[in-house]
Design a protein around this motif. Structure first.
Motif, short mmCIF file in Angstrom:
data_model
loop_
_atom_site.label_atom_id
_atom_site.label_comp_id
_atom_site.label_asym_id
_atom_site.label_seq_id
_atom_site.Cartn_x
_atom_site.Cartn_y
_atom_site.Cartn_z
N MET A 97 10.30 -1.97 -13.38
CA MET A 97 10.06 -1.32 -11.87
C MET A 97 8.95 -1.92 -11.15
SD MET A 97 8.19 2.51 -11.94
CE MET A 97 6.48 2.30 -10.90
N PHE A 98 7.93 -2.28 -11.87
CA PHE A 98 6.84 -2.66 -11.10
C PHE A 98 7.28 -4.18 -10.53
CE2 PHE A 98 3.42 -6.01 -11.48
CZ PHE A 98 2.64 -5.51 -10.33
N ILE A 99 8.05 -5.01 -11.18
CA ILE A 99 8.47 -6.36 -10.91
C ILE A 99 9.47 -6.15 -9.65
CG2 ILE A 99 9.97 -8.18 -11.17
CD1 ILE A 99 8.04 -7.99 -13.25
N PHE A 100 10.33 -4.90 -9.69
CA PHE A 100 10.96 -4.69 -8.17
C PHE A 100 10.11 -4.34 -6.94
CE2 PHE A 100 14.55 -4.01 -11.25
CZ PHE A 100 15.28 -4.96 -10.73
N VAL A 101 9.08 -3.52 -7.29
CA VAL A 101 8.27 -3.17 -6.08
C VAL A 101 7.44 -4.36 -5.53
CG1 VAL A 101 6.24 -1.62 -5.77
CG2 VAL A 101 8.19 -0.90 -7.05
N ALA A 102 7.09 -5.02 -6.59
CA ALA A 102 6.32 -6.36 -6.31
C ALA A 102 7.06 -7.18 -5.33
CB ALA A 102 5.80 -7.04 -7.22
N ILE A 103 8.39 -7.54 -5.98
CA ILE A 103 9.35 -8.54 -4.93
C ILE A 103 9.45 -7.73 -3.61
CG2 ILE A 103 11.44 -9.30 -4.95
CD1 ILE A 103 11.51 -9.67 -8.23
N PHE A 104 9.96 -6.66 -3.62
CA PHE A 104 10.39 -5.96 -2.28
C PHE A 104 8.80 -5.83 -1.32
CE2 PHE A 104 13.87 -3.21 -4.49
CZ PHE A 104 14.77 -4.17 -4.39
N VAL A 105 8.19 -5.62 -1.70
CA VAL A 105 6.68 -5.61 -0.94
C VAL A 105 6.35 -6.96 -0.61
CG1 VAL A 105 4.39 -5.42 -1.24
CG2 VAL A 105 5.82 -3.58 -1.79
N LEU A 106 6.75 -8.19 -1.28
CA LEU A 106 6.29 -9.24 -0.93
C LEU A 106 7.30 -9.93 0.30
CD1 LEU A 106 5.12 -11.28 -4.15
CD2 LEU A 106 3.91 -10.38 -2.10
N ILE A 107 8.71 -9.55 -0.11
CA ILE A 107 9.72 -9.78 0.82
C ILE A 107 9.29 -9.45 2.28
CG2 ILE A 107 11.99 -9.91 1.45
CD1 ILE A 107 12.73 -10.07 -1.28
N GLY A 108 8.95 -7.95 2.07
CA GLY A 108 8.78 -7.25 3.29
C GLY A 108 7.38 -7.82 4.11
N LEU A 109 6.38 -7.96 3.23
CA LEU A 109 5.38 -8.67 4.04
C LEU A 109 5.67 -10.00 4.81
CD1 LEU A 109 2.27 -8.08 1.79
CD2 LEU A 109 2.87 -6.96 3.80
N ALA A 110 6.36 -10.80 3.98
CA ALA A 110 6.77 -11.96 4.62
C ALA A 110 7.40 -12.04 5.82
CB ALA A 110 7.75 -12.81 3.46
N PHE A 111 8.61 -11.25 5.85
CA PHE A 111 9.25 -10.76 7.31
C PHE A 111 8.36 -10.27 8.18
CE2 PHE A 111 12.87 -11.95 4.55
CZ PHE A 111 13.58 -13.02 5.57
N ALA A 165 9.87 5.43 -6.30
CA ALA A 165 9.81 6.75 -6.71
C ALA A 165 10.96 6.88 -7.60
CB ALA A 165 10.48 7.48 -5.26
N LEU A 166 11.85 6.17 -7.61
CA LEU A 166 12.89 6.14 -8.76
C LEU A 166 12.46 5.74 -10.00
CD1 LEU A 166 15.93 6.23 -8.13
CD2 LEU A 166 16.22 3.98 -8.40
N GLY A 167 11.23 4.84 -10.04
CA GLY A 167 10.63 4.68 -11.62
C GLY A 167 10.05 5.90 -12.01
N ARG A 168 9.09 6.45 -10.84
CA ARG A 168 8.56 7.66 -11.44
C ARG A 168 9.64 8.82 -11.53
NH1 ARG A 168 2.97 7.64 -9.73
NH2 ARG A 168 3.01 10.01 -10.74
N LEU A 169 10.66 8.98 -10.90
CA LEU A 169 11.69 10.12 -11.10
C LEU A 169 12.08 10.00 -12.49
CD1 LEU A 169 13.21 12.39 -9.68
CD2 LEU A 169 14.91 10.71 -9.04
N VAL A 170 12.56 8.81 -13.00
CA VAL A 170 12.83 8.52 -14.45
C VAL A 170 11.96 8.79 -15.18
CG1 VAL A 170 13.86 6.90 -15.76
CG2 VAL A 170 14.65 7.01 -13.84
N MET A 171 10.58 8.31 -15.20
CA MET A 171 9.58 8.55 -15.98
C MET A 171 9.20 10.09 -16.04
SD MET A 171 6.78 5.75 -16.16
CE MET A 171 6.20 5.88 -14.31
N THR A 172 8.86 10.71 -15.04
CA THR A 172 8.37 12.30 -14.93
C THR A 172 9.43 13.18 -14.79
OG1 THR A 172 7.84 12.06 -12.75
CG2 THR A 172 6.22 11.42 -14.10
N GLY A 173 10.50 12.88 -14.17
CA GLY A 173 11.50 14.17 -13.95
C GLY A 173 11.17 15.03 -12.93
N ARG A 219 9.95 15.89 -6.45
CA ARG A 219 9.52 15.59 -5.46
C ARG A 219 9.64 14.18 -5.24
NH1 ARG A 219 3.73 14.32 -6.21
NH2 ARG A 219 3.44 14.20 -8.27
N PHE A 220 9.93 13.29 -6.27
CA PHE A 220 10.17 11.76 -6.13
C PHE A 220 11.62 11.76 -5.63
CE2 PHE A 220 6.80 11.69 -9.24
CZ PHE A 220 5.74 11.04 -8.37
N GLY A 221 12.49 12.70 -6.06
CA GLY A 221 13.80 12.71 -5.52
C GLY A 221 13.76 13.00 -4.05
N VAL A 222 13.06 13.90 -3.38
CA VAL A 222 12.77 14.04 -2.25
C VAL A 222 12.29 12.99 -1.43
CG1 VAL A 222 11.62 15.60 -0.43
CG2 VAL A 222 12.28 16.54 -2.83
#
Lengths: 161, 86, 126
Positions: free
Chosen positions: C1-15, C55-63, C66-69
């Motif tokens: 999950m951390f890897i995906f967040v990092a990749i998405f954030v970096l792509i977003g920042l670049a654009f 949020a998906l990672g937290r949803l799976v971890m904690t259940g 509100r992360f679904g929301v």
């Protein structure tokens, strides 16, 4: 009717916070949806929004379009613009094309798709459906639909006419 | 860990939003300024989304939705003004 | 999950960064609109993907629901942004052209020719 259902569902989606939905929220949703529908009807009396019919198949098609060709086009557009930002290689111009769309929804869909896809930006749409498109790198002064936006014209025709 | 990344990204986006002010102030024509303002609004929405993850509050995303809608109305109004129809 | 967040954030920042740069690099309002609309929409979309992945990672971890929301509301915000940004850019481009601002270094401008023809026709009718 379409507007009513969409605003009703949208309101419920926005107030849902994990648990069940209390009855009062459903009543408020009905009220909000009624107000929106009446307002829409009132303001559009003079020039009714011409839209195609809506059926479940079209919704599925729309989602297919959104996550298929449109997402690919958006990604390609961004890489293309990123390249042009870095190299500064542009040859701008405004070209015109008439895809022959009749309904307002189809024109809106195509104009938005054009704006978010490689190198093109809709500037103006005439009453008879002629699109004026700002092209960041003009390859041809009188382009074909295929050159400008690929298969999006067919998609717009299929989704909203 | 993820929170740190979001805080870093939010800081960078905030800097970008401030950086756009240059075009907002310098832009030779009114449409240029409007484009800069529109870009700034998008950055602010991006910022709000990431701060919602940092502070764990859904309300910020709701505000981002309303902000997007309001900035759209603002852009449309500026466009009408430029056309000279207001 | 951390890897995906990092990749998405970096792509977003670049654009997002490219969108901001394009405002300074391009010569006129239409080309600036290209960069500002496409790059910032794409960048913000990727920040939203990062939030959704988190949020998906937290949803799976904690259940916790509100992360679904958070996921649902992020998706609505992404859709709203996609529609409003493209339409706003269209409105600004049209307003700029109607206010008499011509594209810089343009090789062809069919809309200007069209406007002249229309003006002549209306003038002849009056």
């Amino acid at each position: 009717m379409f507007i009513f259902v969409v605003s009703f569902l949208m309101y419920l989606l926005l107030v849902w916070s994990g648990g069940g939905i209390p009855l009062i929220e459903i009543l408020i949703a009905l009220g909000v949806a009624s107000v929106v529908t009446v307002a829409f009807r009132t303001w559009n009396r003079e020039r009714a929004v011409r839209s195609g019919r809506l059926d479940p198949k079209r919704v599925v098609d729309f989602l297919h379009y959104l996550f298929g060709p449109f997402a690919v086009g958006l990604a390609k557009a961004n890489i293309d613009v990123a390249k042009r930002v870095i190299t500064g290689e542009i040859r701008p111009g405004i070209v015109k094309i008439n895809p022959g769309l009749r309904t307002d929804i189809a024109r809106t869909l195509l104009a938005d798709s054009i704006t978010l896809t490689p190198g093109t930006l809709t500037v103006d749409v005439d009453d008879d459906g002629t699109f004026f498109i700002h092209w960041i790198y003009v390859e041809d002064e009188d382009p074909s639909e295929e050159q400008l936006y690929g298969s999006f014209g067919d998609w717009a025709r299929r989704l909203a006419e | 860990m993820s929170i740190m990344i979001f805080i870093f990204a939010a800081a960078v986006v905030a800097v970008l939003a401030i950086g756009v002010v240059g075009r907002l102030a310098a832009g030779p024509t009114v449409p240029d300024r409007a484009v800069a303002l529109d870009t700034m609004n998008t950055f602010v929405i991006s910022l709000m989304m990431m701060l919602a993850a940092v502070y764990d509050s859904v309300v910020m995303v709701d505000i981002a939705i309303v902000y997007a809608a309001l900035s759209f109305v603002g852009t449309m109004f500026i466009a009408r003004f430029i056309e000279g129809e207001v | 999950m951390f890897i995906f967040v990092a990749i998405f954030v970096l792509i977003g920042l670049a654009f997002n960064l490219l969108g901001a740069i394009s405002l300074y690099r391009f010569p006129d309002v239409y080309t600036r609109l290209h960069g500002a609309t496409k790059c910032t929409t794409f960048g913000t979309l990727f920040s939203m993907f990062a939030v959704v992945a988190y949020a998906l990672g937290r949803l799976v971890m904690t259940g916790e629901a509100r992360f679904g929301v958070l996921i649902i509301h992020s998706a609505i915000a992404a859709f709203v942004l996609l529609v409003t940004n493209a339409t706003g850019a269209h409105a600004l481009a049209r307003a700029a052209h109607r206010s008499g601002l011509m594209p810089a270094r343009a090789v062809v401008d069919r809309l200007e020719e069209f406007d002249e023809v229309r003006a002549k026709r209306e003038g002849a009718q009056v």
